[in-house]
Design an enzyme around this catalytic site. Structure first.
Site, PDB file in Angstrom:
ATOM      1  N   LYS A   1     -35.413  -5.381  17.959  1.00  0.00           N
ATOM      2  CA  LYS A   1     -36.090  -5.848  19.180  1.00  0.00           C
ATOM      3  C   LYS A   1     -36.433  -7.342  19.076  1.00  0.00           C
ATOM      4  CE  LYS A   1     -40.248  -3.904  20.279  1.00  0.00           C
ATOM      5  NZ  LYS A   1     -41.338  -4.777  20.726  1.00  0.00           N
TER       6      LYS A   1
ATOM      7  N   ASP B   1     -45.948  -4.054  11.906  1.00  0.00           N
ATOM      8  CA  ASP B   1     -45.586  -3.059  12.928  1.00  0.00           C
ATOM      9  C   ASP B   1     -45.442  -1.651  12.352  1.00  0.00           C
ATOM     10  OD1 ASP B   1     -45.596  -5.004  14.867  1.00  0.00           O
ATOM     11  OD2 ASP B   1     -43.439  -5.365  14.782  1.00  0.00           O
TER      12      ASP B   1
ATOM     13  N   LYS C   1     -52.705  -5.240  19.050  1.00  0.00           N
ATOM     14  CA  LYS C   1     -51.304  -4.874  19.326  1.00  0.00           C
ATOM     15  C   LYS C   1     -51.250  -4.094  20.657  1.00  0.00           C
ATOM     16  CE  LYS C   1     -49.569  -6.806  15.754  1.00  0.00           C
ATOM     17  NZ  LYS C   1     -48.693  -7.962  15.937  1.00  0.00           N
TER      18      LYS C   1
HETATM   19  C1  S3P Z   1     -43.052 -10.109  16.705  1.00  0.00           C
HETATM   20  C2  S3P Z   1     -44.127 -10.517  15.959  1.00  0.00           C
HETATM   21  C3  S3P Z   1     -45.253  -9.640  15.603  1.00  0.00           C
HETATM   22  C4  S3P Z   1     -44.889  -8.164  15.804  1.00  0.00           C
HETATM   23  C5  S3P Z   1     -44.207  -7.928  17.116  1.00  0.00           C
HETATM   24  C6  S3P Z   1     -42.919  -8.715  17.201  1.00  0.00           C
HETATM   25  C7  S3P Z   1     -41.981 -11.073  17.004  1.00  0.00           C
HETATM   26  O1  S3P Z   1     -46.366  -9.952  16.428  1.00  0.00           O
HETATM   27  O2  S3P Z   1     -46.061  -7.378  15.711  1.00  0.00           O
HETATM   28  O3  S3P Z   1     -43.914  -6.549  17.266  1.00  0.00           O
HETATM   29  O4  S3P Z   1     -40.889 -10.653  17.422  1.00  0.00           O
HETATM   30  O5  S3P Z   1     -42.211 -12.275  16.807  1.00  0.00           O
HETATM   31  P1  S3P Z   1     -47.416 -11.107  16.032  1.00  0.00           P
HETATM   32  O6  S3P Z   1     -46.740 -12.397  16.112  1.00  0.00           O
HETATM   33  O7  S3P Z   1     -48.513 -10.953  17.046  1.00  0.00           O
HETATM   34  O8  S3P Z   1     -47.854 -10.778  14.644  1.00  0.00           O
END
Ligand code: S3P
Length: 457
Positions: A32, A337, A364
């Site tokens: 993703k 995550d 989150k």
């Molecule tokens: C992500 C960063 C993370 C993660 C999210 C996806 C990304 O969040 O929890 O599911 O793709 O950069 P944070 O930057 O808030 O830690």
């Protein structure tokens, strides 16, 4: 509708425990995080990019829709019959058009925060708004650096939450120390830096996932990642406006590590079973879950099979006897995550597992400390809520099940929903009912098909 051990009732599911052992090889959809970045940076590239195995999740399709609204032609390619192959006709760094209406960022924090960085660099007006969960997630963390760079950006509740309104353009470079470990904040500033006058330097005390850095480098953009003189964290320098351009690319996106984690958990927890999840992203900054599982005594092995666009390979997980651990602080951002499914694993391990330094879990898709504690307590797990984590007194006997029916709730959070379904599959007796399962489409629409294939093989 019933699919083996899964019985669907509108937005609820009843899950019965798996009785037979399994030995299976599966794949999961494209990552993703990389899918978001591929669409964004492909749209800003000078020419046509081809992306295979793009995630068709709700979050990623919201990103595709957002860039279409910004004037980019993104088409399904369907060359070899896969609905996951796309062509993005990039319009270059300065080719986006002012959107005529609000950009819907759905449930996606990554889309909202990264796109804010891009829109801050654009000499036009735009508004982003998402669903009720997204519109309660903190945005001051991106509004602050973007305002320092000169963007005019405001949000609901004194700039705390979306909707966000942006009048972009005229950015200048900054030196920015990211105050919370967040790849989204880092990436937001990096993307704004592409449009700023001069070189932007970002300091991360603890490195987070580096997909933006990796894709920018693959596109030939001048980005440097250095170790600072004090030796900890990383300093990322992004050249500003007029100092580089983004080349188009052809990539095949590896499987999503965070989606694979649910099946790794099933393989480790279900007696006599083993599972191989193939062609998965093995980025070092996403590897905390595997390291923590190994500390618990889990039989998990990785085989690297490729390096482009990022390290990828197969993960094999076998049923293991597990002991509780204290998760080292430095692993926390690398498994951020995976805590919902990790908490399920820790519940069935022998002894105490402690997670601290994970306050980010509170912001989150749900307050994951609260939603983990609520659900595991309902399952009979001895769990204590901490301000920045939780403490679980694990008990392998919990697998026997305690109640004929236990009601759980996803609270609209896809990873909580999938974690609790895995917990239900592990129980030897009793059923669990989980309310709010539609949210699984946010990251993994193929989840139920993958589970059914596995349990009906
Ligand atoms: C992500 C960063 C993370 C993660 C999210 C996806 C990304 O969040 O929890 O599911 O793709 O950069 P944070 O930057 O808030 O830690």
């Amino acid at each position: 509708m019933t699919k083996g051990l899964l019985e669907f009732k509108q937005d609820k599911i009843l899950v019965k425990g798996l009785s037979k052992e399994f030995s299976a090889a599966i794949e999961v959809p494209g990552d993703k995080s990389i899918s978001h970045r591929a669409v964004m940076l492909g749209s800003l590239a000078a020419g046509k990019s081809r992306v295979s195995n793009l995630s068709l999740s709700g979050d990623n399709m919201a990103t595709v829709a957002a860039f279409r609204k910004l004037g980019i032609n993104i088409k399904k390619q369907n060359l070899n019959g896969s609905p996951k192959d796309f062509v993005i006709e990039g319009a270059g760094l300065h080719g986006l058009k002012e959107p005529e209406s609000v950009i819907n960022t759905a449930n996606s924090g990554t889309l909202t925060r990264l796109l804010a960085g891009i829109l801050a660099g654009k000499d036009f007006f735009s508004v982003m708004s998402g669903d009720k969960y997204l519109n309660s997630r903190p945005m001051r963390r991106i509004i602050e650096p973007l305002s320092l760079m000169g963007a005019k950006i405001t949000g609901r509740n004194k700039n705390a939450y979306p909707p966000l309104a942006i009048s972009g353009g005229g950015l200048k470079s900054i030196f920015y120390e990211v105050p919370v470990p967040s790849a989204q904040v880092k990436s937001c500033v990096m993307l704004a830096a592409l449009f700023a006058e001069g070189d932007t330097v970002i300091y991360e005390k603890k490195e987070t996932r580096d997909h933006t850095e990796n894709l920018l480098k693959l596109q030939g953009y001048p980005v440097n990642v250095d170790v600072p003189v004090n030796g900890s964290g990383s300093l990322i320098t992004v050249k500003g406006r007029g100092r580089g351009e983004l080349k188009p690319f052809n990539i095949d996106i590896p499987g999503d590590f965070s989606s694979a984690a649910f099946f790794i958990a099933l393989g480790i927890l279900h007696k006599g079973s083993e599972i191989t999840v193939g062609s998965i992203l093995l980025n070092d900054k996403r590897a905390g879950f595997i390291k923590a599982l190994k500390m618990m005594g889990a039989d998990v092995n990785l085989t690297v099979t490729g390096e482009v666009p990022e390290k990828m390979g197969d993960i094999k997980a076998k049923y293991s006897t597990l002991k509780g651990i204290t998760v080292p602080l430095e692993l926390v951002p690398d498994m951020i995550d995976e805590f919902p499914i990790f908490s399920v694993i820790a519940s069935f391990a022998e002894g105490k597992t402690t997670v601290t330094g994970a306050k980010e879990l509170r912001v989150k898709e749900s307050d994951r400390i609260k939603t983990i504690v609520y659900n595991l307590r309902a399952l009979g797990v001895d769990i204590k809520e901490l301000e920045d984590g939780f403490e679980i007194n694990g008990n392998p006997d919990l697998k026997n099940g305690r109640e004929p029916l236990t009601a759980l709730n996803s609270f609209g959070d896809h990873r909580i929903a999938m974690s609790m379904i895995i917990a239900g599959l592990i129980l030897k007796s009793g059923k669990i009912e989980i309310s709010g399962i539609r949210c699984i489409n946010t990251s993994f629409p193929e989840f139920f098909d993958t589970v059914s294939r596995l349990i009906n093989q």
